[in-house]
Scaffold this motif. Sequence first.
Motif, short mmCIF file in Angstrom:
data_model
loop_
_atom_site.label_atom_id
_atom_site.label_comp_id
_atom_site.label_asym_id
_atom_site.label_seq_id
_atom_site.Cartn_x
_atom_site.Cartn_y
_atom_site.Cartn_z
N MET A 33 24.91 -40.62 -65.89
CA MET A 33 23.87 -40.84 -65.04
C MET A 33 23.96 -40.09 -63.83
O MET A 33 25.28 -40.50 -63.08
CB MET A 33 23.54 -42.33 -64.83
N ILE A 34 23.19 -39.65 -62.99
CA ILE A 34 23.34 -39.02 -61.66
C ILE A 34 22.57 -39.78 -60.87
O ILE A 34 21.31 -40.02 -61.00
CB ILE A 34 22.99 -37.50 -61.81
N LEU A 35 23.22 -40.51 -59.76
CA LEU A 35 22.21 -41.17 -58.94
C LEU A 35 22.05 -40.47 -57.59
O LEU A 35 23.00 -39.70 -57.03
CB LEU A 35 23.32 -42.40 -58.34
N LEU A 36 20.86 -40.43 -57.52
CA LEU A 36 20.15 -39.51 -56.21
C LEU A 36 19.39 -40.57 -55.36
O LEU A 36 18.06 -40.90 -55.62
CB LEU A 36 19.58 -38.34 -56.85
N ASP A 37 19.97 -40.97 -54.44
CA ASP A 37 19.41 -42.35 -53.31
C ASP A 37 19.04 -41.16 -52.31
O ASP A 37 19.81 -40.99 -51.36
CB ASP A 37 20.27 -43.16 -52.97
N THR A 38 17.51 -40.97 -52.17
CA THR A 38 16.87 -40.23 -51.06
C THR A 38 15.95 -41.23 -50.23
O THR A 38 15.17 -40.75 -49.48
CB THR A 38 16.11 -39.14 -51.83
N ARG A 39 16.33 -42.46 -50.29
CA ARG A 39 15.42 -43.50 -49.57
C ARG A 39 15.55 -43.04 -48.04
O ARG A 39 14.48 -43.18 -47.19
CB ARG A 39 15.76 -45.10 -49.79
N GLU A 40 16.51 -42.68 -47.36
CA GLU A 40 16.92 -42.34 -46.08
C GLU A 40 16.36 -41.04 -45.40
O GLU A 40 16.57 -40.72 -44.20
CB GLU A 40 17.89 -42.96 -45.56
N LEU A 41 16.26 -40.34 -46.61
CA LEU A 41 15.90 -38.69 -46.18
C LEU A 41 14.55 -38.34 -45.92
O LEU A 41 13.59 -38.91 -46.35
CB LEU A 41 16.41 -37.96 -47.42
N ASP A 42 14.23 -37.57 -45.04
CA ASP A 42 12.92 -37.09 -44.69
C ASP A 42 12.56 -35.78 -45.43
O ASP A 42 13.50 -35.12 -45.90
CB ASP A 42 13.26 -36.62 -42.96
N HIS A 43 11.14 -35.82 -45.71
CA HIS A 43 10.54 -34.71 -46.53
C HIS A 43 10.93 -33.50 -45.74
O HIS A 43 10.77 -33.24 -44.30
CB HIS A 43 8.94 -34.90 -46.36
N PRO A 44 11.16 -32.34 -46.41
CA PRO A 44 11.23 -32.10 -47.93
C PRO A 44 12.43 -32.41 -48.56
O PRO A 44 12.72 -31.98 -49.77
CB PRO A 44 10.74 -30.92 -48.13
N ILE A 45 13.37 -32.84 -47.90
CA ILE A 45 14.82 -32.84 -48.82
C ILE A 45 14.82 -33.72 -49.74
O ILE A 45 15.60 -33.19 -50.89
CB ILE A 45 15.83 -33.43 -47.53
N PRO A 46 14.41 -34.94 -50.01
CA PRO A 46 14.38 -35.49 -51.43
C PRO A 46 13.80 -34.80 -52.40
O PRO A 46 14.51 -34.52 -53.44
CB PRO A 46 13.43 -36.89 -51.18
N LEU A 47 12.64 -34.00 -52.32
CA LEU A 47 12.13 -32.97 -53.32
C LEU A 47 13.06 -31.94 -53.46
O LEU A 47 13.54 -31.58 -54.79
CB LEU A 47 10.67 -32.71 -52.77
N GLU A 48 13.79 -31.25 -52.76
CA GLU A 48 14.70 -30.40 -52.78
C GLU A 48 15.82 -30.78 -53.34
O GLU A 48 16.45 -29.88 -54.41
CB GLU A 48 14.81 -29.71 -51.33
N ARG A 49 16.62 -31.74 -52.96
CA ARG A 49 17.58 -32.34 -53.83
C ARG A 49 17.39 -32.70 -55.34
O ARG A 49 18.12 -32.62 -56.12
CB ARG A 49 18.02 -33.56 -53.04
N ALA A 50 16.20 -33.28 -55.58
CA ALA A 50 15.55 -33.75 -57.01
C ALA A 50 15.62 -32.31 -57.91
O ALA A 50 16.02 -32.29 -58.96
CB ALA A 50 14.67 -34.57 -56.92
N ILE A 51 14.99 -31.53 -56.96
CA ILE A 51 14.86 -30.08 -57.87
C ILE A 51 15.95 -29.50 -58.18
O ILE A 51 16.34 -29.01 -59.24
CB ILE A 51 13.89 -29.27 -57.10
N GLU A 52 17.00 -29.47 -57.13
CA GLU A 52 18.38 -29.16 -57.39
C GLU A 52 19.27 -29.56 -58.67
O GLU A 52 19.72 -29.03 -59.36
CB GLU A 52 19.07 -28.83 -56.05
N ALA A 53 18.97 -31.08 -58.51
CA ALA A 53 19.76 -31.79 -59.59
C ALA A 53 19.00 -31.41 -60.92
O ALA A 53 19.87 -31.48 -61.72
CB ALA A 53 19.67 -33.31 -59.16
#
Length: 79
Positions: free
Chosen positions: A1-21
């Motif tokens: 399981m890969i945990l990706l906690d993006t609650r504190e990140l501003d747009h578009p960083i959560p989307l970018e990190r999720a796509i990369e993962a």
Amino acid sequence: MILLDTRELDHPIPLERAIEAFKQLTEGEVIHMIHRREPIPLFEIILKNGGHYLSYEEEKIWHIYITRDSNLDLEVYRV
């Protein structure tokens, strides 16, 4: 399981990190993304690229499980 906690990140960083993962996912792996909003644009990208996801909100926090494995039942990961 890969945990990706993006609650504190501003747009578009959560989307970018999720796509990369997602690009790095191998068969059978699962990403557990935690976000403060439901990332609808991400779902379109996942589906368009052969992935599957489960998304639900609990106490104003979104949990998104992402995989490339169509045989994997993501319901087993619900908290």
